[in-house]
Scaffold this active site. Structure first.
Site, PDB file in Angstrom:
ATOM      1  N   CYS A   2       1.085  -1.221  -0.043  1.00 33.05           N
ATOM      2  CA  CYS A   2       0.094   0.249   0.235  1.00 33.05           C
ATOM      3  C   CYS A   2       0.951   0.878  -0.183  1.00 33.05           C
ATOM      4  O   CYS A   2       1.995   1.085   0.418  1.00 33.05           O
ATOM      5  CB  CYS A   2      -0.632  -0.299   1.491  1.00 33.05           C
ATOM      6  N   ARG A  27       1.740   1.154  -6.231  1.00 36.38           N
ATOM      7  CA  ARG A  27       1.740   0.494  -4.864  1.00 36.38           C
ATOM      8  C   ARG A  27       0.527  -0.624  -4.983  1.00 36.38           C
ATOM      9  O   ARG A  27       0.545  -1.406  -3.070  1.00 36.38           O
ATOM     10  CB  ARG A  27       2.470   1.262  -3.485  1.00 36.38           C
ATOM     11  N   TRP A  75      -3.571  -2.133  -1.123  1.00 34.51           N
ATOM     12  CA  TRP A  75      -3.814  -3.608  -2.138  1.00 34.51           C
ATOM     13  C   TRP A  75      -3.689  -4.447  -1.145  1.00 34.51           C
ATOM     14  O   TRP A  75      -3.490  -4.709  -0.314  1.00 34.51           O
ATOM     15  CB  TRP A  75      -2.343  -3.592  -3.008  1.00 34.51           C
ATOM     16  N   ASN A 101       0.942   0.628   6.316  1.00 35.69           N
ATOM     17  CA  ASN A 101       1.347  -0.610   4.759  1.00 35.69           C
ATOM     18  C   ASN A 101       2.373  -1.560   5.309  1.00 35.69           C
ATOM     19  O   ASN A 101       3.201  -1.453   6.157  1.00 35.69           O
ATOM     20  CB  ASN A 101       2.363   0.312   3.806  1.00 35.69           C
ATOM     21  N   GLY A 102       1.681  -2.892   5.193  1.00 33.82           N
ATOM     22  CA  GLY A 102       2.316  -4.226   5.611  1.00 33.82           C
ATOM     23  C   GLY A 102       1.824  -5.539   5.990  1.00 33.82           C
ATOM     24  O   GLY A 102       0.019  -5.051   5.715  1.00 33.82           O
ATOM     25  N   GLU A 478      10.219 -13.536 -19.596  1.00 30.78           N
ATOM     26  CA  GLU A 478      10.095 -11.921 -19.461  1.00 30.78           C
ATOM     27  C   GLU A 478       8.817 -11.428 -20.563  1.00 30.78           C
ATOM     28  O   GLU A 478       7.809 -11.486 -19.968  1.00 30.78           O
ATOM     29  CB  GLU A 478      11.427 -11.209 -19.467  1.00 30.78           C
ATOM     30  N   LYS A 482       5.510  -9.952 -19.390  1.00 27.34           N
ATOM     31  CA  LYS A 482       4.616  -9.089 -19.720  1.00 27.34           C
ATOM     32  C   LYS A 482       3.319  -9.303 -20.468  1.00 27.34           C
ATOM     33  O   LYS A 482       2.449  -8.128 -19.808  1.00 27.34           O
ATOM     34  CB  LYS A 482       5.654  -7.829 -20.890  1.00 27.34           C
ATOM     35  N   GLU A 485       0.467 -10.554 -17.203  1.00 30.14           N
ATOM     36  CA  GLU A 485       0.364  -8.810 -16.360  1.00 30.14           C
ATOM     37  C   GLU A 485      -0.404  -7.739 -17.109  1.00 30.14           C
ATOM     38  O   GLU A 485      -1.171  -7.326 -16.037  1.00 30.14           O
ATOM     39  CB  GLU A 485       1.260  -8.571 -15.529  1.00 30.14           C
ATOM     40  N   HIS A 501       7.426 -32.660 -25.884  1.00 29.81           N
ATOM     41  CA  HIS A 501       7.652 -33.671 -24.860  1.00 29.81           C
ATOM     42  C   HIS A 501       6.167 -33.237 -24.540  1.00 29.81           C
ATOM     43  O   HIS A 501       6.333 -33.722 -22.868  1.00 29.81           O
ATOM     44  CB  HIS A 501       8.939 -33.049 -23.641  1.00 29.81           C
ATOM     45  N   LYS A 600       2.852  -2.701  -7.210  1.00 28.82           N
ATOM     46  CA  LYS A 600       4.423  -2.895  -8.130  1.00 28.82           C
ATOM     47  C   LYS A 600       5.979  -3.237  -7.073  1.00 28.82           C
ATOM     48  O   LYS A 600       6.377  -3.846  -7.572  1.00 28.82           O
ATOM     49  CB  LYS A 600       5.154  -1.494  -8.121  1.00 28.82           C
TER      50      LYS A 600
HETATM   51  C1  G6P Z   1       5.779  -7.215  -8.352  1.00 30.21           C
HETATM   52  C2  G6P Z   1       6.278  -6.727  -9.689  1.00 30.21           C
HETATM   53  C3  G6P Z   1       6.970  -6.888 -11.129  1.00 30.21           C
HETATM   54  C4  G6P Z   1       8.015  -7.400 -10.478  1.00 30.21           C
HETATM   55  C5  G6P Z   1       8.515  -8.173  -9.052  1.00 30.21           C
HETATM   56  C6  G6P Z   1       9.368  -8.015  -8.129  1.00 30.21           C
HETATM   57  O1  G6P Z   1       5.291  -8.756  -9.264  1.00 30.21           O
HETATM   58  O2  G6P Z   1       4.727  -5.823 -10.571  1.00 30.21           O
HETATM   59  O3  G6P Z   1       7.123  -6.105 -12.389  1.00 30.21           O
HETATM   60  O4  G6P Z   1       9.051  -8.165 -10.734  1.00 30.21           O
HETATM   61  O5  G6P Z   1       7.252  -7.145  -7.868  1.00 30.21           O
HETATM   62  O6  G6P Z   1      10.018  -6.506  -7.652  1.00 30.21           O
HETATM   63  P1  G6P Z   1      11.584  -6.288  -7.350  1.00 30.21           P
HETATM   64  O7  G6P Z   1      10.974  -4.379  -7.371  1.00 30.21           O
HETATM   65  O8  G6P Z   1      11.366  -7.013  -5.827  1.00 30.21           O
HETATM   66  O9  G6P Z   1      12.106  -6.095  -8.893  1.00 30.21           O
END
Ligand code: G6P
Length: 605
Positions: A2, A27, A75, A101-102, A478, A482, A485, A501, A600
Site C-alpha cells: 500500500c 503500490r 492493495w 502498509n504491511g 519475461e 509482460k 500481466e 514433450h 509494483k
Molecule cells: C512485482 C512487480 C514485478 C516485479 C516484482 C519484483 O510483482 O509487479 O514487475 O518484477 O514485483 O519486484 P522487485 O521490486 O523486487 O524487482
C-alpha cells in the site's frame, strides 16, 4: 504494497494528500482514503476504487478543511477492497486515525484480546487492531502509547497516525516496510516513497526499523526503538518531478520503455572508464566463491535467469537461480563460499528481503542489484550495485529489468576478468559490446514501429506460447509475463526443445507462437522447432537479428532487432516484446499502468 502519506503544514491538506496518493498508486489501487484534522476533530473519507474516486468524493464532501492529515492507497490483504476495509481506520473512541502498509501477523490474537475488553471492530483488516490498541493504551502521551502499541505487533508495518487531541502532528513508526520523512520549508511529510513528495521537497530521511517519528510544522523528531531521540542527516534526491511524470506519453509504461536507452546509459556510464569496467562499489574476492546463487521475484527473477547463463559462461562458476519465495523456505546448502545475488527494482519485495536474510544467516556473502537508494534490500546486503533507471512507476517493469540485465553483464565480465578467465582481447571485445547496448536499444525501439499494427491482429488470441533456447528462453519468460500481466492474455514460455514433450499437443491452427531467435549459435535448432509448430498450423511471430534473412522463410511475421553478441542479446530482444504487450493491452482496453490484482512493490509474502 500500500502507499501511505502524512502531511503537516499551512496548505490545505486534502490536495497535498490526494496528489501524493496519485503518485503512490502504483503500490496498490483497490481503495483509498484520507483523514484530516479539522476544527470538528478527525474527519475521514474513503472509498473503494482508485484515487480518482476518492478525489471525486472529496470534491463533494464538506468539512475537510485542515492543514494536517494522512492518506492511503490500498492493495488488499485482509478483507475485500470495499469502503469499510479501506484505510484510514479510526479507533472506536474517534481519537485516533491510522494508515498502514504491511501485515500484522498476530492481529487475530490481538483482536480477540481487545474484543474481550468490549472494543467493537468495524472492519476485517489487520490494521484496525493497531489503532484500537493505541486508543486502549493511550495515556495522554501519543508517542509513548504508540511505542507501547508497536511492541505488541508482529509482522511488518509503516504507519502514520493522527490524534484528535494533538493538532498539527503526525506520528509514524516503521518495521520492515518503507517509510521516509520529507523535510519541507514550513511543512513536513511522511511517505512510502519519494515520488509522493518530490514536488514539495528533495530532502528526505529514511526511517529505520523500530523507529518512531513525529512531524510538526516546527520540525521533525526521530526516536530509536528504545525511545531515545536520534539525529540523522537527510539525503538529497537528485532526480526531479519530471522523472515521475508521464512527460507527454499516454502511459508510464510506454514512457519507461522509451527511456530504456537513457536508463542503460546512466547505469553504464559511471562504470566504464578507458575501456575498463570499474565496479568501485563492490569489494569481493571472487576467487573465494565456489558457487553463486541468484534469487529474486517476478521480472527480477527473469533477469536472474539471464544472469545465470552470462555469469556461468564467462566466469565458469556454477550459478543457480531460484525464485525468492521458494529459496527462503528451502534450507539451501550454502556457506561462506557462496555468493548470493539478490535482484530487486524496488528493494522492498518481502520474499527477496527474506531470501537475503537467509543467505546472510548462512554465512554467504551477499550482493544486491537494486534501483532504490536507501531501500531495505540496499541497506541489508553486504554490497550493492545500483541500477540507475530512475523512478519506475508502471507496475510492469521495463527499464528496471533491462538495467538489471546490463548490471549483470557488467558484473559477469568484471568477475571473469578478476578470475583470470578472459584474455585482454576478449575482455576488450566484450566491453565494447556492452558499451554499444544503449544505442542498440534505441535502434530496437526504432525498428519496432510496426508492433502496434501487429497487436491489432493478435490481441484476440486466447493462448500464446513464447519459445526460445538458452538466453532466448530466459527472455521468453519475461516476454510472456509482460503480456500476461498487462493484457490478461494467457501465455506460456517454453524452452523450444521441450515443446515436443507434451505441450505441442496444444498447438493447433491459428495458435500464436512467438519464437525468439536471437541466439545465433542455436538458430538452426530453434528454426526446426518453428517448423514443427508451423506444421501443426501455428502462426509464428519471430524476433530475430536484422542480419537474419532466413527467418523470413520460416515465420509469418518478423520483429527485427539489431545484431548483438549472443551473451548480451536479452537487453535488446525484450524491447519489441515489451511493446507487443503494451499494444495488445491497449487494443484490449486494459489499465496498462495499473493492471488488475497487481502491485509494483510486493511487501507481503
Ligand atoms: C512485482 C512487480 C514485478 C516485479 C516484482 C519484483 O510483482 O509487479 O514487475 O518484477 O514485483 O519486484 P522487485 O521490486 O523486487 O524487482
Amino acid at each position: 504494497m500500500c502507499g501511505i502519506i502524512g502531511y503537516t503544514g499551512s496548505d490545505a491538506a486534502v490536495p497535498v494528500l490526494l496528489d501524493g496518493l496519485k503518485h503512490l498508486e502504483y503500490r496498490g489501487y483497490d481503495s483509498a482514503g484520507i483523514a484530516i484534522q479539522t476544527d470538528a476533530g478527525l474527519t475521514m473519507i474513503k472509498t473503494s476504487g482508485k484515487v480518482d474516486n476518492l478525489a471525486a468524493k472529496a470534491a463533494v464532501t464538506e468539512g475537510l478543511e485542515g492543514v494536517c492529515g494522512i492518506g492511503h492507497t490500498r492493495w488488499a490483504t485482509h478483507g475485500t477492497p470495499n469502503d469499510i476495509n479501506a484505510h484510514p481506520h479510526m479507533s472506536a473512541d474517534g481519537r485516533f486515525a491510522i494508515v498502514h502498509n504491511g501485515i500484522i501477523e498476530n492481529y487475530l490474537e490481538l483482536k480477540k484480546d481487545l474484543e474481550k475488553k468490549g472494543i467493537v471492530f468495524a472492519s476485517e483488516t489487520d490494521t484496525e487492531v493497531i489503532v484500537q490498541l493505541l486508543a486502549y493504551y493511550y495515556d495522554g502521551d501519543v508517542r509513548r502509547s504508540l511505542m507501547r502499541t508497536i511492541r505488541r505487533l508482529e509482522g511488518s508495518y509503516a504507519i502514520a497516525v493522527l490524534c484528535a487531541e494533538d493538532p498539527g502532528t503526525v506520528y509514524a513508526a516503521r518495521m520492515s516496510s518503507p517509510l521516509i520523512v520529507g523535510l519541507g520549508s514550513g511543512e513536513n511529510f511522511f511517505a512510502s516513497d519519494i515520488t509522493a513528495l518530490i514536488q514539495h521537497t528533495k530532502d528526505v530521511i529514511d526511517l529505520e526499523d523500530g523507529e518512531t517519528a513525529e512531524i510538526r510544522v516546527s520540525g521533525v523528531r526521530i526516536f530509536d526503538r528504545y525511545g531515545a531521540e536520534t539525529k540523522r542527516e537527510p539525503r538529497h534526491i537528485l532526480w526531479d518531478i519530471a522523472a515521475a511524470e508521464k512527460g507527454g506519453y499516454p502511459h508510464f509504461m510506454l514512457k519507461e520503455i522509451m527511456e530504456q536507452p537513457q536508463a542503460l546509459q546512466a547505469t553504464l556510464e559511471p562504470r566504464i572508464k578507458n575501456g575498463r569496467i570499474h565496479l568501485d562499489e563492490v569489494e569481493l574476492d571472487m576467487a573465494k566463491f565456489n558457487r553463486i546463487l541468484i534469487t529474486a521475484c517476478g521480472s527480477a527473477y527473469h533477469a536472474g535467469c539471464v544472469g545465470r547463463l552470462v555469469i556461468e559462461s564467462l566466469c565458469r562458476i556454477p550459478v543457480e537461480v531460484e525464485v525468492a519465495s521458494e529459496f527462503r523456505y528451502r534450507n539451501a546448502v550454502i556457506d561462506e563460499k557462496t555468493l548470493v545475488i539478490v535482484i530487486s527494482q524496488s528493494g522492498e519485495t518481502a520474499d527477496t528481503i527474506a531470501a537475503l536474510k537467509e543467505g546472510k544467516e548462512k554465512g554467504a556473502s551477499t550482493l544486491a542489484i537494486c534501483n532504490v537508494v536507501g531501500s531495505s534490500i540496499a541497506k541489508l546486503a553486504d554490497q550493492v550495485i545500483y541500477t540507475w533507471a530512475g523512478p519506475e512507476i508502471a507496475v510492469a517493469t521495463t527499464k528496471g529489468y533491462v538495467t538489471q540485465l546490463i548490471v549483470l553483464d557488467l558484473f559477469a565480465v568484471w568477475a571473469a576478468e578478476k578470475l583470470g578467465r578472459l584474455d585482454e582481447k576478449t575482455y576488450g571485445k566484450l566491453v565494447k559490446e556492452i558499451r554499444a547496448l544503449p544505442s542498440k536499444a534505441q535502434r530496437a525501439l526504432d525498428l519496432s514501429s510496426g508492433v502496434g499494427r501487429l497487436a491489432k491482429s493478435y490481441h484476440e488470441k486466447s493462448s500464446l506460447f513464447f519459445i526460445g533456447r538458452n538466453l532466448d528462453y530466459a527472455v521468453a519468460m519475461e516476454g510472456s509475463l509482460k503480456l500476461k500481466e498487462i493484457s490478461y492474455l494467457h501465455s506460456e514460455a517454453y524452452a523450444a526443445g521441450e515443446l515436443k514433450h507434451g505441450t505441442i499437443a496444444l498447438i493447433e491452427p491459428g495458435r500464436l507462437v512467438v519464437a525468439l531467435c536471437c541466439c545465433e549459435r542455436l538458430y538452426e535448432k530453434t528454426a526446426s522447432n518453428i517448423e514443427q509448430v508451423k506444421a501443426r498450423g501455428a502462426d509464428v511471430l519471430a524476433v530475430a537479428p536484422e542480419s537474419n534473412r532466413k527467418i523470413y522463410g520460416e515465420a509469418d511475421h518478423v520483429l527485427q532487432v539489431p545484431d548483438t553478441a549472443d551473451l548480451f542479446e536479452p537487453v535488446i530482444e525484450i524491447i519489441p516484446l515489451q511493446l507487443l504487450a503494451y499494444y495488445v493491452a491497449l487494443e484490449n482496453g486494459c489499465d496498462i499502468d495499473k493492471p488488475k490484482n497487481l502491485a509494483k512493490s510486493v511487501t507481503v509474502e
